[in-house]
Design a protein around this motif. Structure first.
Motif, PDB file in Angstrom:
ATOM      1  N   PRO A   1      15.622  36.762   5.534  1.00  0.00           N
ATOM      2  CA  PRO A   1      16.957  36.387   5.095  1.00  0.00           C
ATOM      3  C   PRO A   1      16.995  36.007   3.612  1.00  0.00           C
ATOM      4  O   PRO A   1      18.063  35.983   3.010  1.00  0.00           O
ATOM      5  N   SER A   2      15.848  35.736   3.003  1.00  0.00           N
ATOM      6  CA  SER A   2      15.792  35.309   1.603  1.00  0.00           C
ATOM      7  C   SER A   2      15.437  36.436   0.641  1.00  0.00           C
ATOM      8  O   SER A   2      15.744  36.353  -0.540  1.00  0.00           O
ATOM      9  N   MET A   3      14.772  37.464   1.140  1.00  0.00           N
ATOM     10  CA  MET A   3      14.388  38.618   0.329  1.00  0.00           C
ATOM     11  C   MET A   3      14.997  39.862   0.974  1.00  0.00           C
ATOM     12  O   MET A   3      14.401  40.432   1.889  1.00  0.00           O
TER      13      MET A   3
ATOM     14  N   LEU B   1      10.774  33.946  19.004  1.00  0.00           N
ATOM     15  CA  LEU B   1      11.496  34.733  20.007  1.00  0.00           C
ATOM     16  C   LEU B   1      12.920  34.246  20.166  1.00  0.00           C
ATOM     17  O   LEU B   1      13.807  35.025  20.497  1.00  0.00           O
ATOM     18  N   ASP B   2      13.176  32.971  19.923  1.00  0.00           N
ATOM     19  CA  ASP B   2      14.548  32.476  19.975  1.00  0.00           C
ATOM     20  C   ASP B   2      15.402  33.117  18.883  1.00  0.00           C
ATOM     21  O   ASP B   2      16.543  33.506  19.125  1.00  0.00           O
ATOM     22  N   HIS B   3      14.851  33.249  17.686  1.00  0.00           N
ATOM     23  CA  HIS B   3      15.653  33.671  16.538  1.00  0.00           C
ATOM     24  C   HIS B   3      15.400  35.102  16.072  1.00  0.00           C
ATOM     25  O   HIS B   3      16.232  35.649  15.334  1.00  0.00           O
TER      26      HIS B   3
ATOM     27  N   SER C   1      12.933  42.941   1.983  1.00  0.00           N
ATOM     28  CA  SER C   1      11.675  42.750   2.685  1.00  0.00           C
ATOM     29  C   SER C   1      11.836  42.445   4.167  1.00  0.00           C
ATOM     30  O   SER C   1      12.809  41.826   4.594  1.00  0.00           O
ATOM     31  N   ALA C   2      10.815  42.863   4.917  1.00  0.00           N
ATOM     32  CA  ALA C   2      10.653  42.514   6.325  1.00  0.00           C
ATOM     33  C   ALA C   2       9.234  41.968   6.471  1.00  0.00           C
ATOM     34  O   ALA C   2       8.370  42.218   5.623  1.00  0.00           O
ATOM     35  N   TYR C   3       9.008  41.213   7.526  1.00  0.00           N
ATOM     36  CA  TYR C   3       7.732  40.530   7.695  1.00  0.00           C
ATOM     37  C   TYR C   3       7.249  40.667   9.138  1.00  0.00           C
ATOM     38  O   TYR C   3       8.022  40.426  10.076  1.00  0.00           O
ATOM     39  N   ILE C   4       6.009  41.050   9.300  1.00  0.00           N
ATOM     40  CA  ILE C   4       5.379  41.090  10.615  1.00  0.00           C
ATOM     41  C   ILE C   4       4.556  39.823  10.748  1.00  0.00           C
ATOM     42  O   ILE C   4       3.590  39.602  10.008  1.00  0.00           O
ATOM     43  N   HIS C   5       4.948  38.980  11.694  1.00  0.00           N
ATOM     44  CA  HIS C   5       4.294  37.686  11.867  1.00  0.00           C
ATOM     45  C   HIS C   5       3.105  37.745  12.818  1.00  0.00           C
ATOM     46  O   HIS C   5       2.081  37.108  12.571  1.00  0.00           O
TER      47      HIS C   5
END
Length: 153
Positions: free
Chosen positions: A65-67, A39-41, A70-74
């Motif tokens: 930030p590296s791909m 939540l901070d970043h 792509s997006a990622y759902i954590h």
């Protein structure tokens, strides 16, 4: 559920509310999988759903930030009172739209091989399912890997 949940972008200070309910919502200790740094970043790419009873759901997601494709759902959670009403699907669609608007063409996620509800949900949402992938998160920590292609904007 008292009303249709309102969706909004997450804020950094939503962390305490979210981490305060996840163990109860899951019925087991899970809060260690959601450190404050998300939540901070990544609050701009995360979402909160609220109804008249308070927090109804949330999605913690990030643009990799590296791909750059792509997006990622954590992490995604829906309050027990708000389940089976399409809220999780709505949270995912919001994130798909955000990711596509940022030029991302893939959304990824993972889960434990034991989490059959998550596997069924992601399959229904159009994700491809790979795995279990042995040792994905370290020795003897297997994971199911999900990926969904997004249409180009």
């Amino acid at each position: 559920m008292s009303e249709t949940p309102r969706l909004r972008s997450a804020k950094r200070d939503d962390y305490d509310r979210i981490v305060g309910v996840v163990d109860d919502w899951w019925g087991r200790p899970i809060s260690s999988s959601l450190p404050r740094l998300f939540l901070d970043h990544f609050h701009r790419t995360s979402l909160v759903a609220e109804d008249g009873d308070g927090l109804a759901g949330f999605l913690i997601g990030l643009l990799s930030p590296s791909m750059p494709d792509s997006a990622y759902i954590h992490f995604v959670g829906v309050a027990p009172r708000a389940r089976r009403g399409g809220l999780a699907r709505g949270l995912y669609q919001w994130f798909f739209d955000l990711a596509a608007a940022e030029g991302r063409t893939k959304v990824k996620a993972i889960t434990s091989p034991r989490n059959q509800r998550s596997i069924a949900f992601h399959t229904a949402m159009g994700f491809t399912v790979t795995g279990p992938v042995a040792d994905y998160d370290g020795p003897a920590v297997d994971r199911i890997v999900f990926q969904r292609e997004l249409p180009l904007p």
